[in-house]
Design an enzyme around this catalytic site. Structure first.
Site, PDB file in Angstrom:
ATOM      1  N   ARG A  81       5.648  -0.603  -9.319  1.00 38.48           N
ATOM      2  CA  ARG A  81       4.895  -1.778  -9.807  1.00 38.48           C
ATOM      3  C   ARG A  81       5.108  -2.955  -8.871  1.00 38.48           C
ATOM      4  O   ARG A  81       6.222  -3.300  -8.523  1.00 38.48           O
ATOM      5  CB  ARG A  81       5.354  -2.146 -11.223  1.00 38.48           C
ATOM      6  CG  ARG A  81       4.860  -3.504 -11.739  1.00 38.48           C
ATOM      7  CD  ARG A  81       3.406  -3.445 -12.165  1.00 38.48           C
ATOM      8  NE  ARG A  81       2.871  -4.749 -12.473  1.00 38.48           N
ATOM      9  CZ  ARG A  81       2.818  -5.286 -13.676  1.00 38.48           C
ATOM     10  NH1 ARG A  81       3.303  -4.633 -14.711  1.00 38.48           N
ATOM     11  NH2 ARG A  81       2.282  -6.467 -13.867  1.00 38.48           N
ATOM     12  N   ARG A  90      -2.514  -2.322 -11.327  1.00 40.34           N
ATOM     13  CA  ARG A  90      -1.121  -1.864 -11.377  1.00 40.34           C
ATOM     14  C   ARG A  90      -1.002  -0.364 -11.602  1.00 40.34           C
ATOM     15  O   ARG A  90      -1.835   0.227 -12.290  1.00 40.34           O
ATOM     16  CB  ARG A  90      -0.352  -2.613 -12.448  1.00 40.34           C
ATOM     17  CG  ARG A  90      -1.046  -2.574 -13.783  1.00 40.34           C
ATOM     18  CD  ARG A  90      -0.697  -3.725 -14.667  1.00 40.34           C
ATOM     19  NE  ARG A  90      -1.319  -4.920 -14.190  1.00 40.34           N
ATOM     20  CZ  ARG A  90      -1.430  -6.040 -14.863  1.00 40.34           C
ATOM     21  NH1 ARG A  90      -0.937  -6.117 -16.064  1.00 40.34           N
ATOM     22  NH2 ARG A  90      -2.022  -7.081 -14.376  1.00 40.34           N
ATOM     23  N   ASP A  93       2.003  -0.784 -16.327  1.00 45.79           N
ATOM     24  CA  ASP A  93       2.313  -2.045 -16.987  1.00 45.79           C
ATOM     25  C   ASP A  93       2.852  -1.713 -18.363  1.00 45.79           C
ATOM     26  O   ASP A  93       2.196  -0.984 -19.127  1.00 45.79           O
ATOM     27  CB  ASP A  93       1.042  -2.893 -17.096  1.00 45.79           C
ATOM     28  CG  ASP A  93       1.294  -4.259 -17.715  1.00 45.79           C
ATOM     29  OD1 ASP A  93       2.374  -4.827 -17.497  1.00 45.79           O
ATOM     30  OD2 ASP A  93       0.389  -4.756 -18.420  1.00 45.79           O
ATOM     31  N   ASP A  95       4.394  -3.541 -21.777  1.00 40.51           N
ATOM     32  CA  ASP A  95       4.577  -4.805 -22.482  1.00 40.51           C
ATOM     33  C   ASP A  95       5.257  -4.566 -23.818  1.00 40.51           C
ATOM     34  O   ASP A  95       4.842  -3.677 -24.585  1.00 40.51           O
ATOM     35  CB  ASP A  95       3.224  -5.475 -22.753  1.00 40.51           C
ATOM     36  CG  ASP A  95       2.562  -6.006 -21.501  1.00 40.51           C
ATOM     37  OD1 ASP A  95       3.276  -6.509 -20.612  1.00 40.51           O
ATOM     38  OD2 ASP A  95       1.323  -5.918 -21.413  1.00 40.51           O
TER      39      ASP A  95
END
Length: 157
Positions: A81, A90, A93, A95
């Site tokens: 990344r 990307r 990712d 989160d």
């Protein structure tokens, strides 16, 4: 503690990257994968590049929220990344969307994720595995679906 993690990728073999992220989460010390959504295809928001492959995972974790965030960042780094600019395409990712019913506002972490209620690519897979999910301080996640109805999203088989 049950935490929900948003997963997305649009570089390389995005679907394989999402699958690998799930495997790495399941194997991470102090984490147990409880559930994962299917894969969803969405167009980039506030960005360019190929469509994203997205999913959401539910993880039962012994890690505190900041340690879980560090684990997520380590998994991202294992996928190469890079963050050349905000919302750049990307390889992976991850989160931290929800951490139990905690509300966290620190310089390095905001939980619930501050834009999760505005993103179909978060809400659709989240509601697939947690139809009664609440976003602390905001209400039921399902209540935000009408607001994201205009965002193109497709469940992949």
């Amino acid at each position: 503690m049950i935490a929900f993690v948003g997963i997305g990728a649009n570089l390389g073999d995005a679907r394989a990257n999402v699958a690998d992220a799930l495997a790495r989460l399941a194997a991470y010390p102090g984490c147990r994968l409880v559930a994962s959504s299917g894969c969803w295809r969405t167009a980039p928001i506030d960005s360019s590049g190929d469509d994203y492959i997205n999913a959401v995972a539910a993880v039962d974790t012994e890690l505190d929220a900041h340690a879980l965030l560090a684990a997520l960042m380590a998994i991202e780094q294992a996928h190469g990344r890079e963050r050349p600019y905000r919302n750049a395409p990307r390889t992976l990712d991850l989160d931290l969307l929800l951490y139990g019913d905690a509300v966290i506002d620190s310089p390095s972490l905001s939980v619930p994720h501050p834009r999760m209620h505005e993103r179909a690519f978060v809400l659709a897979p989240l509601l697939e595995i947690a139809p009664d999910a609440d976003i602390p301080g905001r209400g039921r996640a399902a209540g935000f679906l009408p607001q994201v109805a205009g965002q193109a999203i497709e469940r992949l088989v």
